[in-house]
Motif scaffolding. Sequence first.
Motif, PDB file in Angstrom:
ATOM      1  N   UNK A   1      33.245  49.846  27.554  1.00 55.89           N
ATOM      2  CA  UNK A   1      32.808  48.559  27.023  1.00 55.89           C
ATOM      3  C   UNK A   1      31.403  48.271  27.533  1.00 55.89           C
ATOM      4  N   UNK A   2      30.466  47.886  26.662  1.00 53.94           N
ATOM      5  CA  UNK A   2      29.083  47.651  27.100  1.00 53.94           C
ATOM      6  C   UNK A   2      28.977  46.455  28.030  1.00 53.94           C
ATOM      7  N   UNK A   3      27.945  46.462  28.852  1.00 49.95           N
ATOM      8  CA  UNK A   3      27.717  45.363  29.779  1.00 49.95           C
ATOM      9  C   UNK A   3      27.219  44.141  29.023  1.00 49.95           C
ATOM     10  N   UNK A   4      27.494  42.933  29.526  1.00 45.92           N
ATOM     11  CA  UNK A   4      26.943  41.725  28.910  1.00 45.92           C
ATOM     12  C   UNK A   4      25.425  41.759  28.922  1.00 45.92           C
ATOM     13  N   UNK A 389      48.646  41.716  43.167  1.00 48.43           N
ATOM     14  CA  UNK A 389      47.490  41.758  44.072  1.00 48.43           C
ATOM     15  C   UNK A 389      46.398  42.687  43.562  1.00 48.43           C
ATOM     16  N   UNK A 390      46.799  43.894  43.144  1.00 45.14           N
ATOM     17  CA  UNK A 390      45.799  44.855  42.674  1.00 45.14           C
ATOM     18  C   UNK A 390      45.093  44.337  41.429  1.00 45.14           C
ATOM     19  N   UNK A 391      45.842  43.721  40.526  1.00 48.05           N
ATOM     20  CA  UNK A 391      45.237  43.178  39.311  1.00 48.05           C
ATOM     21  C   UNK A 391      44.250  42.071  39.655  1.00 48.05           C
ATOM     22  N   UNK A 392      44.596  41.212  40.597  1.00 49.81           N
ATOM     23  CA  UNK A 392      43.696  40.139  41.004  1.00 49.81           C
ATOM     24  C   UNK A 392      42.375  40.712  41.511  1.00 49.81           C
ATOM     25  N   UNK A 433      33.612  35.655  29.560  1.00 50.04           N
ATOM     26  CA  UNK A 433      33.494  36.724  30.545  1.00 50.04           C
ATOM     27  C   UNK A 433      34.827  36.988  31.236  1.00 50.04           C
ATOM     28  N   UNK A 434      35.583  35.926  31.491  1.00 48.22           N
ATOM     29  CA  UNK A 434      36.881  36.080  32.146  1.00 48.22           C
ATOM     30  C   UNK A 434      37.858  36.820  31.249  1.00 48.22           C
ATOM     31  N   UNK A 435      37.878  36.494  29.966  1.00 45.46           N
ATOM     32  CA  UNK A 435      38.772  37.190  29.034  1.00 45.46           C
ATOM     33  C   UNK A 435      38.440  38.680  28.990  1.00 45.46           C
ATOM     34  N   UNK A 436      37.164  39.010  28.923  1.00 42.58           N
ATOM     35  CA  UNK A 436      36.757  40.419  28.929  1.00 42.58           C
ATOM     36  C   UNK A 436      37.175  41.103  30.223  1.00 42.58           C
ATOM     37  N   UNK A 437      37.036  40.394  31.334  1.00 41.18           N
ATOM     38  CA  UNK A 437      37.390  40.969  32.636  1.00 41.18           C
ATOM     39  C   UNK A 437      38.888  41.229  32.732  1.00 41.18           C
ATOM     40  N   UNK A 438      39.699  40.313  32.226  1.00 43.97           N
ATOM     41  CA  UNK A 438      41.141  40.521  32.204  1.00 43.97           C
ATOM     42  C   UNK A 438      41.500  41.727  31.360  1.00 43.97           C
ATOM     43  N   UNK A 439      40.898  41.830  30.188  1.00 45.11           N
ATOM     44  CA  UNK A 439      41.173  42.976  29.305  1.00 45.11           C
ATOM     45  C   UNK A 439      40.825  44.291  29.999  1.00 45.11           C
ATOM     46  N   UNK A 442      43.252  45.093  32.876  1.00 43.93           N
ATOM     47  CA  UNK A 442      44.589  45.475  32.421  1.00 43.93           C
ATOM     48  C   UNK A 442      44.610  46.873  31.793  1.00 43.93           C
ATOM     49  N   UNK A 443      43.502  47.239  31.140  1.00 45.39           N
ATOM     50  CA  UNK A 443      43.463  48.535  30.470  1.00 45.39           C
ATOM     51  C   UNK A 443      42.812  49.630  31.308  1.00 45.39           C
TER      52      UNK A 443
END
Length: 445
Positions: A1-4, A389-392, A433-439, A442-443
């Motif tokens: 995924x490209x950087x902002x 914890x790891x996901x956080x 930015x948070x939504x992208x970070x979660x995606x 998770x992936x």
Amino acid sequence: MPSPAHIKTALPGPKARAMIARDAEVISPSYPRDYPFVMSHGRGTEVWDVDGNRFLDFAAGIAVCATGHAHPQVVAAVKAAADDFLHISSDYWHEQMVSLGERLARIAPMQTLAGEPAMSFLCQSGTEAVEGALKLARYVTGRPRFIGFLGGFHGRTMGSLSFTSSKYTQQLGFAPPMSGVTHVPYPNPYRPLFAGADQGRAVLDYIRMLFERNVPPSEVAAILVEPIQGEGGYVVPPEGFLAGLRALCDQHGILLIFDEVQSGIGRTGKMFACEHWGVAPDIVTSAKGLGSGLPIGAVVARKSLMSQWKRGAHGNTYGGNPIACAAANATIDLVAGGYADNAGKVGAHFMACLHELARDYPCIGEVRGRGLMIGMELVETDAGHTPARALCDKVVTRAFHNGLLLLSCGTSTVRFMPPLSVSTDEIDEAMTLLRSSLDQALTGS
């Protein structure tokens, strides 16, 4: 995924890497640094690193930069004070110190909630404010014991460290701490320790049991508690808990100390978090956001208590420093003049956005907070709310690479504490930015 678009280099960039290497040779490795951000400058909610990358700062120096980075009114106050003099010890008097004392007396929760006059002792940090509060409590009560709460964070000097219990690593290697501190659970409705019970009432009953069996209440000087627990996970207590503590303290002649180092000075949409519940403490500690980035703390107590301190009972060299006091005076004016209200209004918008996000991500177990003191707890997708914890950690790291500065707290909570001046547009940008970070977290992308 490209950087902002605002991230122009790989992170850390070449200038950042060079400074981190220099730091490793001369600075203690004890600082708990989460990711390699090397700051160049900041304005408001925006900050830039030494390689020219732009970020949104939703950590605000751990809730310190209450008015944003380099607020013109704060900067002007600091410059004007510096033109007069940089320091005179607390053995003497000056306008900035007296003015700050007057402001703190007006906004103190014992004054606003209970109509009781207040006095302040000024210092340099939150941990020093807590130390002063503990000394005052012992001095005026003549009692040696205290009650603290598991998950609490009150500082790292030896007295405050005795209460700090958000992570065992903070006490590891420093035993024994100050004696006389008994820890009890902090009520957490999302993670109940007492099955089938009102968690606040259950904790109060637990304290009563201690008073009957283990800790003589006549020996307890004070109960030290965060009205909203900070490092422990941004935990908001259930209704009635703080009022129950107040009643319990009054019953036994125990002082109630609210640690508002992180939650105070407008952070929750009110000047002090305890105002949400209408409960006045005997002593309140303040620091972090009080000086918009300059090192300052305060012990604010009922005048009837602090006036008992005799000459020389407590003191310091730098307390009431004119530069820090000037910053604090300007900060309080800005917070009282609109930024506390903004924290409530923009915080409500932020909470609504996070609740909407939670509907799309089962890993978001709970969103909680007040104003701009908000926690998003991440969990495994099981029936037991197992902390992720790891996901956080991955979300916080990915957010950095996407241009959003965050910190965690508790076992798996992402915390949001942007400057109180943050706008709804900046909240919306941060949500993207948070939504992208979660995606990405998770992936694994």
